[in-house]
Enzyme design. Structure first.
Site, PDB file in Angstrom:
ATOM      1  N   GLY A  17       0.829  -1.208   0.000  1.00  0.00           N
ATOM      2  CA  GLY A  17       0.000   0.000   0.000  1.00  0.00           C
ATOM      3  C   GLY A  17       0.861   1.255   0.000  1.00  0.00           C
ATOM      4  O   GLY A  17       2.092   1.192  -0.089  1.00  0.00           O
ATOM      5  N   ILE A  19       1.487   3.844   2.365  1.00  0.00           N
ATOM      6  CA  ILE A  19       2.453   4.059   3.466  1.00  0.00           C
ATOM      7  C   ILE A  19       3.311   2.804   3.637  1.00  0.00           C
ATOM      8  O   ILE A  19       4.512   2.893   3.897  1.00  0.00           O
ATOM      9  CB  ILE A  19       1.738   4.425   4.782  1.00  0.00           C
ATOM     10  CG1 ILE A  19       0.734   5.558   4.552  1.00  0.00           C
ATOM     11  CG2 ILE A  19       2.754   4.847   5.843  1.00  0.00           C
ATOM     12  CD1 ILE A  19      -0.167   5.853   5.743  1.00  0.00           C
ATOM     13  N   ASP A  38       0.545  -8.814   1.726  1.00  0.00           N
ATOM     14  CA  ASP A  38      -0.504  -7.977   1.122  1.00  0.00           C
ATOM     15  C   ASP A  38      -1.350  -8.878   0.231  1.00  0.00           C
ATOM     16  O   ASP A  38      -0.797  -9.701  -0.511  1.00  0.00           O
ATOM     17  CB  ASP A  38       0.145  -6.854   0.294  1.00  0.00           C
ATOM     18  CG  ASP A  38      -0.784  -5.664   0.104  1.00  0.00           C
ATOM     19  OD1 ASP A  38      -0.412  -4.548   0.493  1.00  0.00           O
ATOM     20  OD2 ASP A  38      -1.893  -5.861  -0.450  1.00  0.00           O
ATOM     21  N   PHE A  86      -0.347  -2.290   8.790  1.00  0.00           N
ATOM     22  CA  PHE A  86      -1.019  -1.240   8.016  1.00  0.00           C
ATOM     23  C   PHE A  86      -2.349  -1.718   7.437  1.00  0.00           C
ATOM     24  O   PHE A  86      -3.222  -0.904   7.168  1.00  0.00           O
ATOM     25  CB  PHE A  86      -0.173  -0.839   6.796  1.00  0.00           C
ATOM     26  CG  PHE A  86       1.100  -0.122   7.106  1.00  0.00           C
ATOM     27  CD1 PHE A  86       1.097   1.209   7.483  1.00  0.00           C
ATOM     28  CD2 PHE A  86       2.320  -0.776   7.006  1.00  0.00           C
ATOM     29  CE1 PHE A  86       2.277   1.874   7.752  1.00  0.00           C
ATOM     30  CE2 PHE A  86       3.504  -0.118   7.267  1.00  0.00           C
ATOM     31  CZ  PHE A  86       3.488   1.214   7.639  1.00  0.00           C
ATOM     32  N   SER A 130      -4.648   6.708  13.506  1.00  0.00           N
ATOM     33  CA  SER A 130      -4.943   7.927  12.750  1.00  0.00           C
ATOM     34  C   SER A 130      -5.399   9.031  13.690  1.00  0.00           C
ATOM     35  O   SER A 130      -6.008   8.763  14.741  1.00  0.00           O
ATOM     36  CB  SER A 130      -6.057   7.598  11.756  1.00  0.00           C
ATOM     37  OG  SER A 130      -6.636   8.766  11.256  1.00  0.00           O
ATOM     38  N   TYR A 155     -15.019   4.461   9.882  1.00  0.00           N
ATOM     39  CA  TYR A 155     -13.562   4.313   9.753  1.00  0.00           C
ATOM     40  C   TYR A 155     -12.875   4.784  11.033  1.00  0.00           C
ATOM     41  O   TYR A 155     -12.027   4.101  11.606  1.00  0.00           O
ATOM     42  CB  TYR A 155     -13.064   5.125   8.549  1.00  0.00           C
ATOM     43  CG  TYR A 155     -11.575   5.387   8.572  1.00  0.00           C
ATOM     44  CD1 TYR A 155     -10.678   4.386   8.233  1.00  0.00           C
ATOM     45  CD2 TYR A 155     -11.065   6.633   8.956  1.00  0.00           C
ATOM     46  CE1 TYR A 155      -9.302   4.623   8.281  1.00  0.00           C
ATOM     47  CE2 TYR A 155      -9.710   6.873   9.009  1.00  0.00           C
ATOM     48  CZ  TYR A 155      -8.830   5.871   8.662  1.00  0.00           C
ATOM     49  OH  TYR A 155      -7.477   6.097   8.724  1.00  0.00           O
ATOM     50  N   LYS A 159     -10.520   2.657  14.118  1.00  0.00           N
ATOM     51  CA  LYS A 159      -9.185   2.970  14.655  1.00  0.00           C
ATOM     52  C   LYS A 159      -9.242   3.068  16.175  1.00  0.00           C
ATOM     53  O   LYS A 159      -8.339   2.599  16.870  1.00  0.00           O
ATOM     54  CB  LYS A 159      -8.636   4.261  14.039  1.00  0.00           C
ATOM     55  CG  LYS A 159      -8.309   4.151  12.552  1.00  0.00           C
ATOM     56  CD  LYS A 159      -7.170   3.159  12.296  1.00  0.00           C
ATOM     57  CE  LYS A 159      -6.873   2.985  10.818  1.00  0.00           C
ATOM     58  NZ  LYS A 159      -5.910   1.908  10.528  1.00  0.00           N
ATOM     59  N   ASN A 206      -9.081  10.719  -1.499  1.00  0.00           N
ATOM     60  CA  ASN A 206      -8.245  11.693  -0.768  1.00  0.00           C
ATOM     61  C   ASN A 206      -7.884  12.886  -1.635  1.00  0.00           C
ATOM     62  O   ASN A 206      -7.862  12.812  -2.866  1.00  0.00           O
ATOM     63  CB  ASN A 206      -6.984  11.024  -0.227  1.00  0.00           C
ATOM     64  CG  ASN A 206      -7.303   9.974   0.822  1.00  0.00           C
ATOM     65  OD1 ASN A 206      -7.123   8.790   0.592  1.00  0.00           O
ATOM     66  ND2 ASN A 206      -7.808  10.389   1.958  1.00  0.00           N
ATOM     67  N   GLY A 302     -18.770  13.293   7.379  1.00  0.00           N
ATOM     68  CA  GLY A 302     -17.672  12.658   8.131  1.00  0.00           C
ATOM     69  C   GLY A 302     -16.435  13.527   8.290  1.00  0.00           C
ATOM     70  O   GLY A 302     -15.518  13.163   9.015  1.00  0.00           O
TER      71      GLY A 302
END
Ligand code: UD1
Length: 343
Positions: A17, A19, A38, A86, A130, A155, A159, A206, A302
Site C-alpha cells: 500500500g 504508506i 498484502d 497497516f 490515525s 472508519y 481505529k 483523498n 464525516g
C-alpha cells in the site's frame, strides 16, 4: 532480534500500500529485512517491483490476507522480530456507506493478526492509527492526551476500537508484546524517485491524488468540500506530512520498541502545522507551476473542521520529526502522477 541474512525480519501487513511500500523501503535502508504481506485488494503487484528498483534487492513478499492464519503459516515459518500492521480499509466516505466491511476488515482483521503475533511470540508491534481518533477536537493542536471523542465515521471508530484492542492485548501479554500506536495525520507525497507513490484504484477519495489526477486531465475539476467552515478561508484544515517522513517514523518506533522492553505508547505523527484545502491548492501551483482546475462544493459527510498535531512527544521519545516541506510533498506527488500518466 530474529535475523534473516543478519537483518531482523519485520512483517509489513499492507506492505504494497501507500504508506506500507514507503515504510518497506525505509526499513530495508535502515538494515531490517522487511517481509511484505498484502493480498493486493487495494494495490498492485508492480508496487513490489518499484520497491525493488529503489533498494536494488529482491523484496520478500507474500500474497496473503494477514487475518487468515492458514495463509499466514509460511510467513511465520521463520522467526519474526516485529510487525507493522497497516492492512486496513481507509476511505472515510466508503465507511459511512459500508460499515460492515470496515468492522470486519479493520477490527476483525487486526484481532486475528494480533492473536497470531501472540501465538508466535512476536515481541514488537507498530500499529497504524490515525488522528481520526480525536474526532472534532475542541483544542488545537491535539496532543496524545487530548480526549478521544465520538468518531465522526465508522472508519474513525475502527481505529479507536483497534487502539482499545491493543491496550487489552498488551495487558494480556504481560510484557511480552511491546506496542507503538502511531496516529498519522495526513500523509501525502511520494518517493522522490517516483518508483512508488499513492495508487488509488478507481476515483481517489483523498485530496492530493484527486488533485494531481485533475491537473493531469484524468478527472474533472477538483471539488473543494465546503467553504463555509469556521477557518481562516472557510476550507478544512489538516496537517499534511510527507510519506517518506512518515515511513522513517516506523523505523524510529521499532528502534524505540527494542529499548522499551514491552511497553505500550502512543505517538502523534504530523508536522505541527495546519494547511487549508485552498492553501494546498496554492502551494501545489507554486511548487509545480501547474494550475489546479477546481470548484467549490458542499461539505463531505464525516469531515472534521480542523486538526493538526502537537508532534513533541514523537520528537522527544522517538527522536523523529518531519523534514520535508508541504511544497516538497506536492512536487513529489506531481512527479509521481506524471510517471503514472506515462505508464
Ligand atoms: C481522513 C483521516 C485521516 C486518514 C484518512 C484516510 C480525519 C480527520 N482524517 O483524512 O486520518 O488517514 O482519512 O483516508 O478523519 N477534500 C476536498 N476535495 C476532495 C477530497 C478531499 O476538498 O476531493 C478535502 C477534505 O474535505 C479534507 C481534506 O481535503 O478537508 C483532506 O481530505 P482527505 O485527503 O480525504 O483526508 P482526510 O479526510 O482529512
Amino acid at each position: 532480534m530474529a535475523q534473516s541474512n543478519d537483518r531482523p525480519r519485520i512483517l509489513v501487513t499492507g506492505g504494497a500500500g501507500f504508506i506500507g511500500s514507503h515504510t518497506t523501503v525505509a526499513l530495508y535502508e535502515a538494515g531490517f529485512h522487511p517481509v511484505v504481506v498484502d493480498d493486493l485488494r487495494n494495490s498492485r503487484e508492480d508496487v513490489v517491483a518499484g520497491m525493488e528498483r529503489i533498494i536494488g534487492a529482491p523484496v520478500e513478499w507474500h500474497r496473503a490476507d494477514c487475518g487468515n492464519s492458514e495463509a499466514m503459516a509460511p510467513v511465520f515459518s521463520q522467526p519474526v522480530a516485529g510487525a507493522i500492521h497497516f492492512a486496513a480499509d481507509k476511505a472515510v466516505g466508503e465507511s459511512v456507506e459500508h460499515p460492515e466491511k470496515y468492522f470486519d476488515n479493520n477490527i476483525g482483521g487486526t484481532a486475528r493478526f494480533v492473536a497470531m503475533l501472540r501465538e508466535h511470540h512476536v515481541p514488537h508491534l507498530v500499529f497504524s492509527s490515525s488522528c481520526t481518533v480525536y474526532g472534532e477536537a475542541s483544542q488545537l493542536p491535539v496532543s496524545e492526551t487530548s480526549p478521544i471523542l465520538p468518531a465522526e465515521s465508522p472508519y474513525g471508530y475502527t481505529k479507536q476500537a483497534c487502539e482499545q484492542l491493543l491496550w487489552n492485548a498488551h495487558a494480556a501479554a504481560k510484557g511480552q508484546l511491546g506496542v507503538a500506536i502511531l496516529r498519522y495525520f495526513n500523509p501525502i507525497g511520494a518517493h522522490p524517485s517516483a518508483e512508488i507513490g499513492e495508487l488509488p484504484l478507481g476515483p481517489p477519495a483523498n485530496l492530493v491524488p484527486f488533485l494531481t489526477q485533475a491537473v493531469a486531465g484524468h478527472r474533472g475539476p477538483l471539488t473543494v468540500f465546503g467553504e463555509d467552515y469556521p477557518t481562516a478561508d472557510g476550507t478544512c484544515v489538516r496537517d499534511y506530512l510527507h510519506v517518506c517522513d512518515l515511513a522513517e517514523a516506523h523505523v524510529a518506533a521499532l528502534n524505540w520498541l527494542e529499548g522499551a522492553k514491552g511497553e505500550l505508547d502512543t505517538f502523534n505523527l504530523g508536522t505541527g502545522e495546519g494547511s487549508s484545502v485552498k492553501e494546498v491548492i496554492a502551494s501545489f501551483e507554486e511548487a509545480t507551476g501547474e494550475k489546479v482546475p477546481h470548484q467549490m462544493g458542499d461539505r463531505r459527510a464525516g469531515d472534521v473542521t480542523a486538526i493538526y498535531a502537537n508532534p513533541i512527544k514523537a520528537k522527544e521519545k522517538l527522536g523523529w520529526a518531519t523534514k520535508r516541506s508541504l511544497k516538497t510533498c506536492l512536487a513529489d506527488a506531481w512527479h509521481w502522477q506524471q510517471r503514472l500518466s506515462q505508464s
